[in-house]
Design a protein around this motif. Structure first.
Motif, PDB file in Angstrom:
ATOM      1  N   ARG A 294       0.838  -1.205   0.000  1.00  0.00           N
ATOM      2  CA  ARG A 294       0.000   0.000   0.000  1.00  0.00           C
ATOM      3  C   ARG A 294       0.868   1.249   0.000  1.00  0.00           C
ATOM      4  O   ARG A 294       1.968   1.261   0.546  1.00  0.00           O
ATOM      5  CB  ARG A 294      -0.921  -0.008   1.223  1.00  0.00           C
ATOM      6  CG  ARG A 294      -1.936  -1.136   1.201  1.00  0.00           C
ATOM      7  CD  ARG A 294      -2.516  -1.403   2.584  1.00  0.00           C
ATOM      8  NE  ARG A 294      -3.326  -0.307   3.072  1.00  0.00           N
ATOM      9  CZ  ARG A 294      -3.843  -0.251   4.302  1.00  0.00           C
ATOM     10  NH1 ARG A 294      -3.603  -1.241   5.163  1.00  0.00           N
ATOM     11  NH2 ARG A 294      -4.575   0.779   4.674  1.00  0.00           N
ATOM     12  N   VAL A 295       0.354   2.304  -0.613  1.00  0.00           N
ATOM     13  CA  VAL A 295       1.099   3.557  -0.739  1.00  0.00           C
ATOM     14  C   VAL A 295       0.467   4.592   0.190  1.00  0.00           C
ATOM     15  O   VAL A 295      -0.739   4.854   0.117  1.00  0.00           O
ATOM     16  CB  VAL A 295       1.085   4.069  -2.191  1.00  0.00           C
ATOM     17  CG1 VAL A 295       1.868   5.384  -2.293  1.00  0.00           C
ATOM     18  CG2 VAL A 295       1.678   3.028  -3.123  1.00  0.00           C
ATOM     19  N   PHE A 296       1.298   5.182   1.063  1.00  0.00           N
ATOM     20  CA  PHE A 296       0.813   6.113   2.068  1.00  0.00           C
ATOM     21  C   PHE A 296       1.495   7.470   1.917  1.00  0.00           C
ATOM     22  O   PHE A 296       2.608   7.567   1.406  1.00  0.00           O
ATOM     23  CB  PHE A 296       1.082   5.581   3.478  1.00  0.00           C
ATOM     24  CG  PHE A 296       0.410   4.280   3.788  1.00  0.00           C
ATOM     25  CD1 PHE A 296      -0.924   4.250   4.158  1.00  0.00           C
ATOM     26  CD2 PHE A 296       1.109   3.080   3.720  1.00  0.00           C
ATOM     27  CE1 PHE A 296      -1.550   3.048   4.461  1.00  0.00           C
ATOM     28  CE2 PHE A 296       0.495   1.879   4.019  1.00  0.00           C
ATOM     29  CZ  PHE A 296      -0.843   1.857   4.384  1.00  0.00           C
ATOM     30  N   VAL A 297       0.821   8.477   2.400  1.00  0.00           N
ATOM     31  CA  VAL A 297       1.397   9.815   2.496  1.00  0.00           C
ATOM     32  C   VAL A 297       1.410  10.219   3.956  1.00  0.00           C
ATOM     33  O   VAL A 297       0.385  10.124   4.645  1.00  0.00           O
ATOM     34  CB  VAL A 297       0.579  10.853   1.693  1.00  0.00           C
ATOM     35  CG1 VAL A 297       1.078  12.269   1.990  1.00  0.00           C
ATOM     36  CG2 VAL A 297       0.666  10.566   0.213  1.00  0.00           C
ATOM     37  N   ASN A 298       2.567  10.632   4.435  1.00  0.00           N
ATOM     38  CA  ASN A 298       2.657  11.248   5.755  1.00  0.00           C
ATOM     39  C   ASN A 298       2.872  12.739   5.521  1.00  0.00           C
ATOM     40  O   ASN A 298       3.961  13.158   5.146  1.00  0.00           O
ATOM     41  CB  ASN A 298       3.816  10.663   6.558  1.00  0.00           C
ATOM     42  CG  ASN A 298       3.849  11.174   7.985  1.00  0.00           C
ATOM     43  OD1 ASN A 298       3.239  12.194   8.298  1.00  0.00           O
ATOM     44  ND2 ASN A 298       4.565  10.490   8.848  1.00  0.00           N
ATOM     45  N   PRO A 299       1.854  13.558   5.718  1.00  0.00           N
ATOM     46  CA  PRO A 299       1.977  14.986   5.418  1.00  0.00           C
ATOM     47  C   PRO A 299       2.766  15.770   6.454  1.00  0.00           C
ATOM     48  O   PRO A 299       2.977  16.979   6.291  1.00  0.00           O
ATOM     49  CB  PRO A 299       0.519  15.459   5.369  1.00  0.00           C
ATOM     50  CG  PRO A 299      -0.193  14.525   6.292  1.00  0.00           C
ATOM     51  CD  PRO A 299       0.498  13.194   6.167  1.00  0.00           C
ATOM     52  N   LEU A 300       3.190  15.111   7.523  1.00  0.00           N
ATOM     53  CA  LEU A 300       3.928  15.792   8.588  1.00  0.00           C
ATOM     54  C   LEU A 300       3.170  17.037   9.017  1.00  0.00           C
ATOM     55  O   LEU A 300       2.039  16.954   9.446  1.00  0.00           O
ATOM     56  CB  LEU A 300       5.352  16.092   8.126  1.00  0.00           C
ATOM     57  CG  LEU A 300       6.204  14.856   7.788  1.00  0.00           C
ATOM     58  CD1 LEU A 300       7.567  15.274   7.269  1.00  0.00           C
ATOM     59  CD2 LEU A 300       6.361  13.964   9.005  1.00  0.00           C
ATOM     60  N   SER A 301       3.772  18.220   8.886  1.00  0.00           N
ATOM     61  CA  SER A 301       3.083  19.449   9.317  1.00  0.00           C
ATOM     62  C   SER A 301       2.367  20.126   8.163  1.00  0.00           C
ATOM     63  O   SER A 301       1.938  21.273   8.278  1.00  0.00           O
ATOM     64  CB  SER A 301       4.099  20.414   9.947  1.00  0.00           C
ATOM     65  OG  SER A 301       5.134  20.712   9.026  1.00  0.00           O
ATOM     66  N   GLY A 302       2.208  19.429   7.017  1.00  0.00           N
ATOM     67  CA  GLY A 302       1.630  20.054   5.830  1.00  0.00           C
ATOM     68  C   GLY A 302       0.164  20.386   5.909  1.00  0.00           C
ATOM     69  O   GLY A 302      -0.358  21.121   5.068  1.00  0.00           O
ATOM     70  N   LEU A 303      -0.532  19.828   6.916  1.00  0.00           N
ATOM     71  CA  LEU A 303      -1.971  20.072   7.020  1.00  0.00           C
ATOM     72  C   LEU A 303      -2.301  21.356   7.773  1.00  0.00           C
ATOM     73  O   LEU A 303      -3.469  21.752   7.831  1.00  0.00           O
ATOM     74  CB  LEU A 303      -2.652  18.886   7.711  1.00  0.00           C
ATOM     75  CG  LEU A 303      -2.492  17.526   7.019  1.00  0.00           C
ATOM     76  CD1 LEU A 303      -3.230  16.450   7.792  1.00  0.00           C
ATOM     77  CD2 LEU A 303      -2.989  17.581   5.585  1.00  0.00           C
ATOM     78  N   GLY A 304      -1.313  21.968   8.379  1.00  0.00           N
ATOM     79  CA  GLY A 304      -1.561  23.229   9.079  1.00  0.00           C
ATOM     80  C   GLY A 304      -2.356  23.086  10.354  1.00  0.00           C
ATOM     81  O   GLY A 304      -2.941  24.060  10.842  1.00  0.00           O
ATOM     82  N   VAL A 305      -2.394  21.878  10.933  1.00  0.00           N
ATOM     83  CA  VAL A 305      -3.037  21.657  12.229  1.00  0.00           C
ATOM     84  C   VAL A 305      -1.942  21.666  13.284  1.00  0.00           C
ATOM     85  O   VAL A 305      -0.935  20.988  13.147  1.00  0.00           O
ATOM     86  CB  VAL A 305      -3.793  20.315  12.252  1.00  0.00           C
ATOM     87  CG1 VAL A 305      -4.437  20.095  13.620  1.00  0.00           C
ATOM     88  CG2 VAL A 305      -4.836  20.281  11.154  1.00  0.00           C
ATOM     89  N   SER A 306      -2.137  22.450  14.330  1.00  0.00           N
ATOM     90  CA  SER A 306      -1.080  22.615  15.327  1.00  0.00           C
ATOM     91  C   SER A 306      -1.251  21.658  16.494  1.00  0.00           C
ATOM     92  O   SER A 306      -2.338  21.116  16.733  1.00  0.00           O
ATOM     93  CB  SER A 306      -1.066  24.051  15.857  1.00  0.00           C
ATOM     94  OG  SER A 306      -2.191  24.284  16.686  1.00  0.00           O
ATOM     95  N   GLY A 307      -0.153  21.467  17.237  1.00  0.00           N
ATOM     96  CA  GLY A 307      -0.226  20.668  18.444  1.00  0.00           C
ATOM     97  C   GLY A 307      -1.169  21.267  19.463  1.00  0.00           C
ATOM     98  O   GLY A 307      -1.854  20.555  20.202  1.00  0.00           O
ATOM     99  N   LYS A 308      -1.231  22.592  19.488  1.00  0.00           N
ATOM    100  CA  LYS A 308      -2.142  23.266  20.416  1.00  0.00           C
ATOM    101  C   LYS A 308      -3.597  22.979  20.055  1.00  0.00           C
ATOM    102  O   LYS A 308      -4.450  22.822  20.932  1.00  0.00           O
ATOM    103  CB  LYS A 308      -1.871  24.768  20.398  1.00  0.00           C
ATOM    104  CG  LYS A 308      -2.594  25.533  21.485  1.00  0.00           C
ATOM    105  CD  LYS A 308      -2.208  26.999  21.477  1.00  0.00           C
ATOM    106  CE  LYS A 308      -2.930  27.762  22.588  1.00  0.00           C
ATOM    107  NZ  LYS A 308      -2.596  29.201  22.566  1.00  0.00           N
TER     108      LYS A 308
END
Length: 787
Positions: free
Chosen positions: A241-255
């Motif tokens: 299977r092929v996956f994407v890990n967008p890391l911080s690319g989604l603009g959702v913060s830890g806060k």
């Protein structure tokens, strides 16, 4: 209805840490309650689709699970009770590790099969912690809300393995959020000013497909500015299977996650469409422009534009950090630089290890890049990092354990969390076996002190088997550091010890990497009969740990000379036998670079009378275009010198006579001269009045150099880590800004200054920083006296 239930152990959080804490009790008769607020077992470990790394040794249940889930070449080999090494790894390729993901449903079912088969483990999902009852540091019970029904659970011991430390925070134990200032733990990689909002971004891994029937319709999607090109694509080596890990690319913060997880997750689900649309459109443009499909662009292959966005995405966010609990010990940046071995494993109470390359996430500085490039591994984590400060019957494991923000970025992957849960679960099981109902063991001032004997049993094969891991690492994985020293003659070393075996062994372990031909060990005598046993044990421990071929010279006093005459006598003895050498007290842990520097500079300046000493520490970050510069100020936390310079030293010098030679008001800035003269006169007066003898030697050494207008070589890299703060009579402040400073690499070949002359700029910086520490020490002492 409020149902009351009693268990031996209550584990909050059923992710990697919680599951493997529970695994420690599979073969026991102790009742275990495992609770989680989610409707699925496994936490982010099984439900965030994060690749799970398995470099080097695995805990036994981890190895067994991997073996059941995968076929060769992913199998482990050997007796699971003794061997955790993956078949993939050998001494030569152990740096690379192996990463893969798997069908989370299969994994969860495998975990459930194992846990459900155990009659002593009870699992409660959709369980929200509503209230904690606590008395005198002991958690008594936890009130849960499960499907609108209240349950009140009491237990002997509680383990908080929730990612956000919800159990400990509701119990009132101190917690930390975000990044601490560099001054808190003396970490150069930390920001100058603390920031509780500085958290790594969460990610939502999603799948790609080539089948239009399985794809999302993106025709109406417009990529917003909130998404970026962060992330990467990977193919699961097992399922394809092929996956994407967008890391911080989604603009959702830890806060965002901390404040409202459900909203943050929903936002990430929607933004994954924007993220892939933005990336795919750009890749397609490049393809149409004639770019080769295999060409990498910001980590993406141009040919990936062919993929469609699948409707499948991870059921949980890949959350990297949240709250951390303030524990008996906080793992820090400096701890990451200290390689684990059989000596440090015991003396430092290590029960888990970070055995993947340190990957410091953070603030984008060159220093962090350099730190990561060192590929530091493996390092140990003491049991004290899993015991909340002030708790009597609670442990923490996983992401919320006792790490500084810098260290947390390295020790929070799933495997590390599982290791911590396994260690903590076994620690609690050992306490139950010992029929204890509280943590080991309390001192009179209310602070916890974990006994060596307890940790030794915990590390044994019967429990964690941690020492087996360390032995395997030493024999099969750790690469012996090849000597980078070019000189045929190794520099003699003096090690000054007293009654601190742990610190002395750590310093000796650093000396061992250099393996000097001549080692001098000096120890002062004891003050009481009780202290005699400790001093003698320290001497025995140090001598037993000298395992390389060398000439060992000892000077062990039977009577206590004190912390002034004792070191002075040892240094004089040392320089009576050598023409030059390195002086280390028991808490001055040197890097290997320190020895290489001395091999070059000690012979170079042997006949230069004006140069009196080499400062191997760089506490105040002195910088120069060359590898070192010249200043007036000696720094005795790890230093080197020549017999010709030390011959000028007088322990019982006449202060007033020497001050006339120094002429402080013409040698220092006026205010510094005023403060130094007051400091010296007060020290002499107090000591001669109270103790009838001087209790210091460094003032005499400094005054000797000032009087002769000598210069000190100040290296521009810090090569000494002082680990003695908080443990000695002269340095009771464990949080001192100079405590356990990290090493800095020295660049070779050395660049030498063209002239032997005072560097006024560096000298001035040292002077200003000395004042800051001077006043810090005064205020700290006043604060201690006021308590």
């Amino acid at each position: 209805m409020n149902e009351k239930m009693r268990y031996d152990i209550c584990i909050a959080g059923a992710g990697a840490a919680g599951i493997f804490a529970a695994y420690a009790f599979l073969s026991s008769n102790y009742s275990v309650c495992l609770i989680d607020k989610q409707s699925r077992l496994g936490g982010t470990f099984a439900n965030a689709w994060i690749n799970n790394w398995i470099p080097e040794p695995n805990i036994p249940p981890f190895a067994e699970l991997y073996d059941k889930l995968h076929v060769p070449p992913y199998q482990v080999y050997g007796d699971y009770a003794k061997s955790w090494i993956h078949k993939k790894f050998s001494r030569n390729d152990s740096e690379n590790g192996l990463a893969f993901s798997y069908n989370s449903e299969n994994f969860i079912n495998l975990l459930l099969e194992k846990l459900n088969a155990a009659e002593n483990i009870y699992i409660y999902l959709n369980a929200e912690i509503k209230e904690i009852s606590k008395s005198d540091g002991c958690i008594e019970s936890v009130k849960l809300l499960i499907n609108n029904e209240e349950k009140n659970i009491s237990a002997k011991f509680f383990i908080d393995s929730t990612g956000d430390a919800v159990l400990c925070r509701q119990a009132g134990f101190s917690s930390i959020l975000g990044a601490e200032a560099s001054s808190v733990y003396g970490e150069s990689l930390a920001p100058n000013v603390g920031n509780p909002d500085m958290l790594n971004m969460p990610s939502l891994i999603y799948e790609l497909t080539l089948n239009p029937d399985d794809a999302e319709d993106l025709s109406s999607i417009i990529a917003a500015d909130s998404v970026s090109f962060d992330g990467y694509v990977y193919t699961d080596g097992v399922t394809g299977r092929v996956f994407v890990n967008p890391l911080s690319g989604l603009g959702v913060s830890g806060k965002d996650v901390i404040e409202d997880y459900k909203t943050a997750y929903s936002l990430a689900v929607e933004r994954r469409k924007q993220h892939w649309k933005k990336v795919r459109d750009e890749l397609e443009k490049m393809h149409l422009a004639g770019e080769h499909d295999d060409k990498l662009w910001k980590g993406w292959k141009v040919g990936q534009y062919k993929y469609l966005l699948s409707k499948n995405y991870a059921p949980m966010l890949g959350v990297r950090e949240s709250y951390r609990v303030k524990c008996m010990k906080m793992l820090t940046q400096n701890d990451l630089t200290r390689q684990i071995n059989s000596i440090t494993a015991k003396s430092e109470h290590f029960v888990a290890c970070g055995n993947h390359d340190v990957d410091m996430h953070g603030f984008g500085s060159q220093e962090i890049i350099d730190f990561n490039n060192k590929k530091l591994r493996p390092y140990g984590v003491p049991l004290e990092c899993f015991i909340p400060e002030g708790s009597c019957n609670a442990f923490v494991a996983g992401r919320c354990a006792g790490y500084s923000h810098v260290a947390a970025s390295s020790f929070r992957i799933n495997k590390s969390a599982a290791q911590s849960g396994w260690a903590v679960g076994n620690a609690v099981r050992l306490l139950c076996d010992m029929d204890k109902t509280y943590l080991p063991y309390m001192t009179k001032d209310g602070r916890f002190c974990v006994e060596d004997g307890f940790v030794s049993i915990l590390q044994s094969e019967k429990y964690t088997g941690f020492l087996n891991t360390v032995t395997y690492l030493e024999n099969n994985v750790l690469k012996p550091e090849k000597s980078i020293l070019t000189s045929k003659r190794k520099i003699p070393v003096l090690l000054i010890i007293f009654n601190r075996s742990r610190q002395a062994l750590l310093t000796l372990e650093a000396i061992k990497k250099y393996a000097p031909d001549e080692l001098y060990v000096a120890g002062d005598g004891w003050r009481t009969e009780e202290e005699k046993l400790v001093c003698e044990q320290t001497r025995e421990d140090v001598l037993a740990a000298i395992t390389w071929d060398c000439n060992v010279h000892t000077l062990f006093q039977e009577k206590n000379l004190g912390c002034g005459l004792g070191p002075a006598t040892a240094i004089t003895w040392f320089f009576d036998h050598v023409s030059y050498g390195i002086v280390l007290e028991d808490d001055n842990v040197p890097s290997l670079d320190a020895f290489r520097v001395c091999e070059e500079l000690l012979p170079k300046y042997e006949k230069t009378d004006k140069v009196k000493m080499i400062n191997l520490s760089n506490m105040f970050h002195i910088r120069s275009n060359d590898s070192y510069t010249f200043i007036r100020y000696p720094e005795i936390s790890g230093w080197a010198s020549w017999a010709r310079a030390w011959k000028e030293f007088r322990y019982d010098l006449d202060l007033n006579a020497v001050l006339k030679k120094v002429r402080p008001y013409s040698y220092f800035p006026f205010f510094e001269a005023f403060m130094r003269v007051r400091l010296w006169k007060r020290a002499w007066k107090n000591d001669l009045h109270k103790h009838k003898r001087l209790t210091f030697w460094d003032y005499q050494w400094s005054l000797t150099m000032f009087a002769s207008r000598g210069l000190c070589i100040q290296c521009t890299a810090n090569m000494i880590s002082n680990i003695g703060f908080g443990s000695g009579s002269h340095c009771p402040d464990a949080g001192h800004p100079l405590s356990a400073l990290p090493y800095e690499p020295m660049r070779f070949p050395l660049s030498h200054p063209s002239d032997i002359k005072l560097d006024a700029k560096s000298n001035g910086r040292f002077s200003r920083k000395w004042f800051c520490i001077f006043f810090y020490n005064i205020f700290s002492k006043l604060k201690r006296l006021s308590k």
